[in-house]
Design an enzyme around this catalytic site. Structure first.
Site, PDB file in Angstrom:
ATOM      1  N   GLY A 165      -2.674  63.828  68.030  1.00  0.00           N
ATOM      2  CA  GLY A 165      -3.992  63.620  68.634  1.00  0.00           C
ATOM      3  C   GLY A 165      -4.962  64.637  68.072  1.00  0.00           C
ATOM      4  O   GLY A 165      -4.890  64.990  66.897  1.00  0.00           O
ATOM      5  N   CYS A 166      -5.844  65.132  68.905  1.00  0.00           N
ATOM      6  CA  CYS A 166      -6.833  66.119  68.470  1.00  0.00           C
ATOM      7  C   CYS A 166      -6.139  67.361  67.929  1.00  0.00           C
ATOM      8  O   CYS A 166      -5.277  67.934  68.588  1.00  0.00           O
ATOM      9  CB  CYS A 166      -7.728  66.493  69.655  1.00  0.00           C
ATOM     10  SG  CYS A 166      -8.889  67.811  69.269  1.00  0.00           S
ATOM     11  N   PHE A 167      -6.532  67.796  66.750  1.00  0.00           N
ATOM     12  CA  PHE A 167      -5.852  68.945  66.147  1.00  0.00           C
ATOM     13  C   PHE A 167      -6.115  70.245  66.890  1.00  0.00           C
ATOM     14  O   PHE A 167      -5.352  71.191  66.783  1.00  0.00           O
ATOM     15  CB  PHE A 167      -6.108  69.092  64.650  1.00  0.00           C
ATOM     16  CG  PHE A 167      -7.517  68.979  64.144  1.00  0.00           C
ATOM     17  CD1 PHE A 167      -8.616  69.454  64.828  1.00  0.00           C
ATOM     18  CD2 PHE A 167      -7.741  68.383  62.912  1.00  0.00           C
ATOM     19  CE1 PHE A 167      -9.898  69.352  64.318  1.00  0.00           C
ATOM     20  CE2 PHE A 167      -9.021  68.265  62.381  1.00  0.00           C
ATOM     21  CZ  PHE A 167     -10.101  68.759  63.099  1.00  0.00           C
ATOM     22  N   TRP A 168      -7.183  70.324  67.692  1.00  0.00           N
ATOM     23  CA  TRP A 168      -7.416  71.546  68.472  1.00  0.00           C
ATOM     24  C   TRP A 168      -6.261  71.794  69.433  1.00  0.00           C
ATOM     25  O   TRP A 168      -5.836  72.922  69.626  1.00  0.00           O
ATOM     26  CB  TRP A 168      -8.706  71.457  69.268  1.00  0.00           C
ATOM     27  CG  TRP A 168      -9.960  71.336  68.472  1.00  0.00           C
ATOM     28  CD1 TRP A 168     -10.145  71.598  67.145  1.00  0.00           C
ATOM     29  CD2 TRP A 168     -11.233  70.919  68.975  1.00  0.00           C
ATOM     30  NE1 TRP A 168     -11.457  71.361  66.799  1.00  0.00           N
ATOM     31  CE2 TRP A 168     -12.147  70.952  67.907  1.00  0.00           C
ATOM     32  CE3 TRP A 168     -11.684  70.516  70.226  1.00  0.00           C
ATOM     33  CZ2 TRP A 168     -13.482  70.614  68.054  1.00  0.00           C
ATOM     34  CZ3 TRP A 168     -13.023  70.183  70.378  1.00  0.00           C
ATOM     35  CH2 TRP A 168     -13.912  70.232  69.292  1.00  0.00           C
ATOM     36  N   CYS A 169      -5.750  70.726  70.048  1.00  0.00           N
ATOM     37  CA  CYS A 169      -4.645  70.844  71.008  1.00  0.00           C
ATOM     38  C   CYS A 169      -3.367  71.285  70.305  1.00  0.00           C
ATOM     39  O   CYS A 169      -2.696  72.233  70.737  1.00  0.00           O
ATOM     40  CB  CYS A 169      -4.384  69.503  71.693  1.00  0.00           C
ATOM     41  SG  CYS A 169      -5.730  68.904  72.728  1.00  0.00           S
TER      42      CYS A 169
END
Length: 178
Positions: free
Chosen positions: A13-17
């Protein structure tokens, strides 16, 4: 960290996570957010978000297999995101948010297949994680690197990233950096 390192490329999913979690994992020496799995060379964040490039948001991990195994990295991966939702994680929708493992060797592919088969018994729905050979990694723009640490109070970070990091800390306290 010892001189022996390997690379893992994971899209949860979102790479920040995903980045925020793996930055805390003992044995992981570096984490870079970026893009892979698409057809556009050197895509921008805006291009990837538009969904036209075919890329997934991923993290590139450098790790010491003497400290943490590829298998352990994959087990963490399947704990911190939902591998049963096609092209989405929560409210993040689009092919760029797909669950994906980009293997670097036949050994990584075999281990990923084994862990996916084992995780199929853990989840209530079929696992839709893409398993593909790694081709090219494009590092995301600098402002995406280490995003959660730089912006912990930003809305998305506080309500989406922080709970995933907390879940990792509780579930894998033995894997935390000291």
């Amino acid at each position: 960290m010892a001189g022996n390192t390997e690379t893992a490329i994971l899209g949860g999913g979102c790479f920040w996570c995903t980045e925020a979690v793996y930055l805390e994992v003992k044995g992981v020496s570096s984490v870079e957010s970026g893009y892979t799995g698409g057809q556009t060379e050197h895509p921008s964040y805006e291009q990837v978000c538009a969904g036209d490039t075919g890329h997934a948001e991923v993290v590139k991990l450098q790790f010491d297999p003497a400290v943490i195994s590829y298998r352990d990295l994959l087990e963490i991966f399947f704990t911190i995101h939902d591998p049963t939702t096609l092209n989405r994680q929560g409210n993040d929708v689009g092919t760029q948010y797909r669950s994906a493992i980009y293997y670097q060797s036949p050994q990584q592919e075999a281990m990923a297949r084994q862990v996916i088969a084992e995780m199929a018994h853990v989840w209530d729905a079929p696992i839709v994680t893409e398993l593909s050979p790694f081709q090219t990694f494009y590092k995301a723009e600098d402002y995406h690197q280490d995003y959660f640490r730089q912006h912990p109070l930003q809305g998305y970070c506080a309500f989406v990233v922080a709970p995933k990091v907390e879940k990792f800390r509780k579930t894998y306290s033995n894997r935390l950096r000291s």
